[in-house]
Design an enzyme around this catalytic site. Structure first.
Site, PDB file in Angstrom:
ATOM      1  N   ASP A  41       0.835  -1.203   0.000  1.00 36.53           N
ATOM      2  CA  ASP A  41       0.000   0.000   0.000  1.00 36.53           C
ATOM      3  C   ASP A  41       0.871   1.256   0.000  1.00 36.53           C
ATOM      4  O   ASP A  41       1.670   1.473   0.909  1.00 36.53           O
ATOM      5  CB  ASP A  41      -0.911   0.000   1.224  1.00 36.53           C
ATOM      6  N   SER A  85      -6.974   4.280  -1.626  1.00 36.73           N
ATOM      7  CA  SER A  85      -6.742   2.835  -1.625  1.00 36.73           C
ATOM      8  C   SER A  85      -7.979   2.023  -1.966  1.00 36.73           C
ATOM      9  O   SER A  85      -7.857   0.919  -2.515  1.00 36.73           O
ATOM     10  CB  SER A  85      -6.211   2.393  -0.264  1.00 36.73           C
ATOM     11  N   GLU A 283      -1.333  -7.894   2.140  1.00 33.68           N
ATOM     12  CA  GLU A 283      -1.072  -6.456   2.055  1.00 33.68           C
ATOM     13  C   GLU A 283      -0.018  -6.017   3.059  1.00 33.68           C
ATOM     14  O   GLU A 283      -0.120  -6.296   4.260  1.00 33.68           O
ATOM     15  CB  GLU A 283      -2.345  -5.650   2.328  1.00 33.68           C
ATOM     16  N   ASP A 288       2.051   2.678   3.702  1.00 40.01           N
ATOM     17  CA  ASP A 288       1.233   3.852   3.403  1.00 40.01           C
ATOM     18  C   ASP A 288       1.114   4.787   4.596  1.00 40.01           C
ATOM     19  O   ASP A 288       1.237   6.009   4.466  1.00 40.01           O
ATOM     20  CB  ASP A 288      -0.145   3.374   2.950  1.00 40.01           C
ATOM     21  N   HIS A 335      -0.976   2.667  -5.276  1.00 42.56           N
ATOM     22  CA  HIS A 335      -0.711   4.067  -5.625  1.00 42.56           C
ATOM     23  C   HIS A 335       0.649   4.425  -5.056  1.00 42.56           C
ATOM     24  O   HIS A 335       1.258   3.642  -4.321  1.00 42.56           O
ATOM     25  CB  HIS A 335      -1.786   4.995  -5.032  1.00 42.56           C
ATOM     26  N   HIS A 427      -1.424  10.998  -1.269  1.00 48.34           N
ATOM     27  CA  HIS A 427      -0.961  10.067  -2.288  1.00 48.34           C
ATOM     28  C   HIS A 427      -0.435  10.837  -3.494  1.00 48.34           C
ATOM     29  O   HIS A 427      -0.718  12.026  -3.660  1.00 48.34           O
ATOM     30  CB  HIS A 427      -2.111   9.169  -2.755  1.00 48.34           C
TER      31      HIS A 427
END
Length: 463
Positions: A41, A85, A283, A288, A335, A427
């Site tokens: 992530d 996300s 994940e 992130d 991303h 992001h």
């Protein structure tokens, strides 16, 4: 409860009627029994590069670097140039673009506080297709299991923040259950017990339900620490929740909490003997979160933990499938972020106790002396486009940075644009990396939209 029952009925009816007509893909060309989908992530190319230098130096290679097939992935969502996300993971899982904040529903679904005000229909996920085909299914994450990325594999809702409503979609037979999951997922590992527990048990549920107990009544084993995870019986449904909210960053992880690699191996243990194979999503979610905090050290350490999980999975699967003739492993990100590598820094090598590495100051590659900005002050190799730590006055008015300061665990890198409180770094919208190995991996190449990944996984797995 009536709202959740209605949502469950809508999901079951719509999916049974083939509401995924918009995500039809290539005719299956082969049949990988097993699929492991790894999602880092926020793991953009710059973060991946920095993590490589941090962990193994400029000339080293992470496991991700060794994957034989690669592609660039476009990440924009249905309504935004820069995705969040929820729709980015949903694009991988469903082949359909959705709006920011929406989980595994079509483009007509809008992000609303009350989903009765949102249009749109659920869209079938790869995990649901695997479940319909009789395969084992699992979700592993270092975030809450109800967070956007894991939720996009098994849930359908207009608002990613409604985690109490997402949690009930996991509980077989309960109000709000996603009936397309049939008897339920075989393994669910991560954080977020607060969304499974009532207020009386220090949870966040106002309906009084104890979803852990409900799942145990349906035959699930429950683990809350590494020891209990290690003792779990293979082949029996397993729920593991290792903390009330997200799991710890790898840099801070206590010995009692499983690593992402350990959870991945535990999931494979539960799934590997499934006669028809399995679909597993893993994940590395806290990459992130550290990037949102502009805390590069924790982000890079969690990226290494993610890479370790990939290596562990490949090594484990090869014990029974040495040439990966029955297994497809895909690694990508949803991303990127605004992390950048600044200046003409000399090579640093990997980060050690005595060497800050890529976390340190920019030092001129010819002289080795710290490079200076227009105020005559040193600056770091890693910076961010936006975030919290911005010096508003001339940088000559504040203490000069040094390697010890900027390589500390809790240092937050400086940013160009200040965007409010800590954690508000955004992001980024650039393409991300995808790597693949195993049966069907050779279909991943070139520049792909994130929705195209769904079709290629679906075709490779014969779903």
């Amino acid at each position: 409860m009536r709202k959740m029952a209605g949502l469950a009925l809508m999901i079951g009816t719509a999916l049974a009627a083939g509401c995924n007509s918009n995500n039809d893909s290539d005719t299956p060309e082969s049949g990988a029994k097993n699929v492991i989908f790894f999602l880092g992530d926020g793991m953009g190319l710059n973060t991946l590069t920095a993590a490589r230098i941090y962990g193994v130096g400029e000339e080293g290679s992470l496991t991700m670097d060794t994957l034989p097939e690669t592609a660039f992935i476009k990440t924009f969502s249905h309504d935004s140039q820069v995705t969040d996300s929820a729709p980015s993971m949903a694009a991988y899982m469903t082949g359909v673009k959705s709006n920011n904040g929406v989980i595994s529903m079509d483009g007509d679904a809008t992000y609303e506080s009350d989903c009765s005000k949102s249009a749109g229909k659920p869209v079938t996920t790869l995990l649901e297709l695997a479940k319909a085909d009789g395969r084992g299914t699992g979700v592993v994450t270092s975030t809450r299991v109800t967070h956007a990325t894991p939720a996009a594999t098994y849930a359908h809702i207009c608002n990613r923040d409604l985690e109490n409503d997402i949690a009930v979609q996991l509980v077989p037979g309960g109000v709000g259950y996603n009936g397309t999951l049939k008897e339920g997922l075989d393994v669910v590992l991560g954080g977020g017990s607060s969304f499974f527990l009532p207020l009386a048990d220090k949870g966040k549920r106002e309906d009084g339900r104890n979803l852990i107990s409900e799942m145990q009544a349906k035959g699930y084993q429950f683990a809350s620490n590494l020891d209990e995870l290690n003792k779990a019986e293979a082949g029996k449904p397993l729920l593991g929740l290792f903390g009330a909210s997200h799991m710890k960053y790898d840099l801070d992880r206590p010995a009692s909490e499983p690593s992402l690699a350990q959870m991945t191996l535990a999931a494979i243990k539960q799934l590997k003997d499934k006669e028809k194979g399995y679909f597993l999503m893993v994940e590395g979610g806290r990459i992130d979160h550290a990037l949102h905090d502009t805390n590069a050290k924790r982000a890079l350490q969690d990226t290494l933990a993610f890479d370790n999980a990939i290596k562990a999975a490949i090594d484990e699967v090869k014990k029974s499938d040495p040439e990966l003739k029955n297994t497809l492993i895909v690694v990508t990100a949803d991303h990127d972020h605004t992390l950048v590598l600044n200046g003409y820094a000399k090579r640093t090598g990997k980060t050690t106790a005595d060497n800050p590495g890529v976390l340190g100051l920019v030092r001129n590659y010819e002289t080795g002396e710290p490079s200076k900005d227009s105020d005559g002050m040193p600056y770091t190799i890693i910076g961010f486009g936006n975030g919290y730590n911005r010096v508003d006055d001339p940088r000559s008015n504040v203490a000069a940075l040094d390697d010890a300061t900027v390589s500390a665990n809790d240092y937050h890198q400086e940013v160009v644009v200040k965007v409010g409180e800590l954690g508000n770094e955004t992001h980024g919208g650039t393409d991300v990396f995808l790597g693949a190995i195993g049966l069907g991996a050779d279909s991943f190449h070139g520049s792909l939209d994130n929705t195209a990944v769904f079709g290629k996984v679906k075709a490779a797995a014969g779903l």
